[in-house]
Design a protein around this motif. Structure first.
Motif: not given
Length: 325
Positions: A79-89
């Motif tokens: 199973s794999f749940h992708e998480l995105c972004g750096d919460r800054m740019f």
């Protein structure tokens, strides 16, 4: 499949055998001849792949059909749940990561992704991370630390993005920040070099408790082309640079920069991606069985000592200056 220079003769043998089989399916007279050719083919493979130069192995590490991070995630993760972004740019597509499960092991997995064709390579920036990519990776590692999950880091990059906008957004600081934070991350970190592992782009997510390296992967402070351009002002001397850099897995193991070599299928992982993925999975699970038994304090101390030992060398003592009196 793209044919590498050193594999052309092998490919010609394969084409000849396939042609004979197709033309003489019902003719037993050709069976012995085909068997002899197949035996010669196996001998040729063993000979060619046992004499690979450092540069030829770089070409294997870069092969378009070599399994990438997305292939390993699809193959080894249940199973794999992708998480995105750096919460800054922004969300840097040069790195993919998220929460995963490998067998019975829950983890956070991150890895550099190059892409497979022109469109996807541009989308992933050829696996060359920007500062936001390093921040994204660290955000996921901190999440792993919070929930006491091991971190799996897959390295496959020619380097960090060298363009001006990356420097303007603090590329060097982002890499240095990751080095500091990974050195004290309170959860096991398992690093696997699956292809290219060049420059700060690789090291920025490459501090781990154990570092495994696929047999034909490469690991160095700079790419052969970059090294040749600096030393000889001539990028065409890349094969000389590859030899001088000692970037192959055996060199890295001898220098104690990595901890294990993961065997690839004969000729490289692109010949049998499924086998390569299975061996990487086995390596990760074996290491996890070890690290889950080690207390955090000891784990951090071992990690510190591991990287303190890197780069050691022995030189001859300087002869004392003779007394002239």
């Amino acid at each position: 499949m793209d044919i590498l220079q050193h594999e052309k003769q092998i490919h010609e043998y394969i084409k000849t055998i396939e042609h004979l089989k197709k033309q003489n399916q019902s003719n037993p007279l050709f069976t012995n001849e085909i068997n002899k050719l197949e035996q010669k083919l196996e001998s040729l493979k063993l000979e060619v792949y046992s004499k690979l130069t450092p540069w030829q192995r770089v070409s294997i590490a870069r092969h378009v059909s070599r399994p990438h991070t997305v292939d390993y995630i699809k193959s080894i993760c249940t199973s794999f749940h992708e998480l995105c972004g750096d919460r800054m740019f922004s969300d840097d597509q040069a790195i993919i990561g998220g929460i995963a499960k490998i067998g019975e092991m829950k983890c956070v997995i991150i890895g550099q992704e190059k892409g497979f064709d022109t469109e996807s390579r541009i989308h992933h920036n050829f696996g060359m991370m920007n500062p936001e990519g390093f921040r994204k990776a660290m955000r996921l590692m901190k999440l792993a630390e919070k929930f006491q999950l091991p971190v799996i880091s897959l390295l496959d990059t020619a380097g960090a993005n060298p363009q001006l906008e990356a420097e303007e957004r603090g590329q060097g600081w982002a890499i240095a920040h990751n080095l500091r934070e990974m050195s004290s991350l309170k959860t096991p970190i398992i690093v696997v070099i699956i292809g290219e592992g060049f420059s700060g782009g690789a090291l920025g997510i490459g501090v781990g408790d154990v570092i495994g390296m696929l047999e034909h992967a490469c690991y160095s402070v700079i790419s052969p082309e970059g090294c040749a351009s600096i030393l000889w002002k001539d990028a065409s001397k890349k094969s000389d640079a590859a030899a001088a850099l000692m970037l192959n897995a055996e060199n890295m193991l001898e220098l104690q920069i990595i901890d294990a070599i993961i065997k690839e299928p004969l000729g490289g992982a692109h010949h049998n991606p499924q086998v390569a993925c299975e061996r990487v999975k086995q390596f990760i699970l074996e290491q996890w069985q070890i690290f889950k038994m080690i207390p955090t304090e000891i784990l951090l101390e071992q990690r510190y000592l591991k990287f303190r030992r890197l780069g050691k060398f022995v030189s001859n003592p300087i002869d004392p200056v003779p007394n002239k009196s």
